[in-house]
Write an enzyme that holds these catalytic residues in place. Structure first.
Site, PDB file in Angstrom:
ATOM      1  N   CYS A  33       0.800  -1.227   0.000  1.00 50.53           N
ATOM      2  CA  CYS A  33       0.000   0.000   0.000  1.00 50.53           C
ATOM      3  C   CYS A  33       0.832   1.276   0.000  1.00 50.53           C
ATOM      4  O   CYS A  33       0.299   2.361  -0.148  1.00 50.53           O
ATOM      5  CB  CYS A  33      -0.902   0.025   1.224  1.00 50.53           C
ATOM      6  SG  CYS A  33       0.076  -0.025   2.729  1.00 50.53           S
ATOM      7  N   ASP A  35       2.469   2.469   2.573  1.00 48.34           N
ATOM      8  CA  ASP A  35       2.507   3.112   3.884  1.00 48.34           C
ATOM      9  C   ASP A  35       3.903   3.010   4.511  1.00 48.34           C
ATOM     10  O   ASP A  35       4.667   2.112   4.185  1.00 48.34           O
ATOM     11  CB  ASP A  35       1.485   2.481   4.830  1.00 48.34           C
ATOM     12  CG  ASP A  35       0.071   2.844   4.428  1.00 48.34           C
ATOM     13  OD1 ASP A  35      -0.084   3.717   3.556  1.00 48.34           O
ATOM     14  OD2 ASP A  35      -0.868   2.264   4.978  1.00 48.34           O
ATOM     15  N   CYS A  58      -2.641   3.191   7.567  1.00 43.41           N
ATOM     16  CA  CYS A  58      -4.035   2.955   7.912  1.00 43.41           C
ATOM     17  C   CYS A  58      -4.199   2.750   9.422  1.00 43.41           C
ATOM     18  O   CYS A  58      -3.212   2.663  10.154  1.00 43.41           O
ATOM     19  CB  CYS A  58      -4.530   1.722   7.167  1.00 43.41           C
ATOM     20  SG  CYS A  58      -3.739   0.226   7.767  1.00 43.41           S
ATOM     21  N   CYS A 102      -0.988  -5.336   7.060  1.00 42.78           N
ATOM     22  CA  CYS A 102      -0.629  -4.095   7.765  1.00 42.78           C
ATOM     23  C   CYS A 102       0.235  -4.381   8.983  1.00 42.78           C
ATOM     24  O   CYS A 102       0.937  -3.501   9.470  1.00 42.78           O
ATOM     25  CB  CYS A 102      -1.878  -3.349   8.205  1.00 42.78           C
ATOM     26  SG  CYS A 102      -3.084  -3.162   6.893  1.00 42.78           S
TER      27      CYS A 102
HETATM   28 FE1  FES Z   1      -1.132   0.135   4.418  1.00 43.82          FE
HETATM   29 FE2  FES Z   1      -2.550  -0.977   6.238  1.00 43.82          FE
HETATM   30  S1  FES Z   1      -3.229  -0.350   4.305  1.00 43.82           S
HETATM   31  S2  FES Z   1      -0.451  -0.625   6.271  1.00 43.82           S
END
Ligand code: FES
Length: 127
Positions: A33, A35, A58, A102
Site C-alpha cells: 500500500c 505506507d 491505515c 498491515c
Molecule cells: Fe497500508 Fe494498512 S493499508 S499498512
C-alpha cells in the site's frame, strides 16, 4: 471487524512521536500500500528505555505500531528482537484477514531500529 484493542490503540495510540537523539532508527515501507512506519529507540544498559514511532498508514498499521511500542518498552534488546508480527497481532486480539498485511511493518520497523542501534554501537566501540 476490529477488536476492541485495535480500536483503542488506533484511537489512542501510545508512544507517538520522534526521539531527536535516538540511539536507533528503523524505517520500513509496505510495498502493498505504500505506507511508512518509523521507529525510534533509546537504549540504556541493554534495555529499551524509550520508544516512539511515526506511522503514515491505515488504522490497523497505527494500532500495530502502538502495540509494538508498548511491547518493546522496558525489554532487553534480545527480548525485543523476539517480538514478532504474529505476536503483535495476537496481542491486538487479531486483525481482519484483509488487514493482516498491515501488521508486517510493526516488528520489522522495531527490529530495524535495534539493528541500527547495534551497528552504531559497534562503530562507537571500535573508536
Ligand atoms: Fe497500508 Fe494498512 S493499508 S499498512
Amino acid at each position: 471487524m476490529y477488536s476492541k484493542k485495535v480500536m483503542d490503540h488506533f484511537m489512542h495510540p501510545r508512544n507517538v512521536g520522534e526521539i531527536k537523539d535516538a540511539d536507533g532508527i528503523g524505517e520500513v515501507g509496505n510495498p502493498v500500500c505504500g505506507d511508512l512506519m518509523t521507529f525510534y529507540i533509546k537504549v540504556e544498559n541493554n534495555k529499551i528505555k524509550d520508544v516512539k514511532f511515526k506511522t503514515f498508514g491505515c488504522g490497523a498499521a497505527i494500532a500495530v505500531s502502538s502495540m509494538v511500542s508498548e511491547l518493546a518498552k522496558g525489554k532487553t534488546i534480545e527480548e525485543a528482537m523476539k517480538v514478532t508480527n504474529k505476536i503483535v497481532v495476537g496481542e491486538l486480539d487479531g486483525l481482519p484477514s484483509q488487514k493482516l498485511h498491515c501488521s508486517n511493518l510493526g516488528a520489522d520497523a522495531l527490529h530495524k531500529a535495534i539493528k541500527n542501534y547495534l551497528e552504531k554501537k559497534k562503530d562507537k566501540d571500535k573508536k
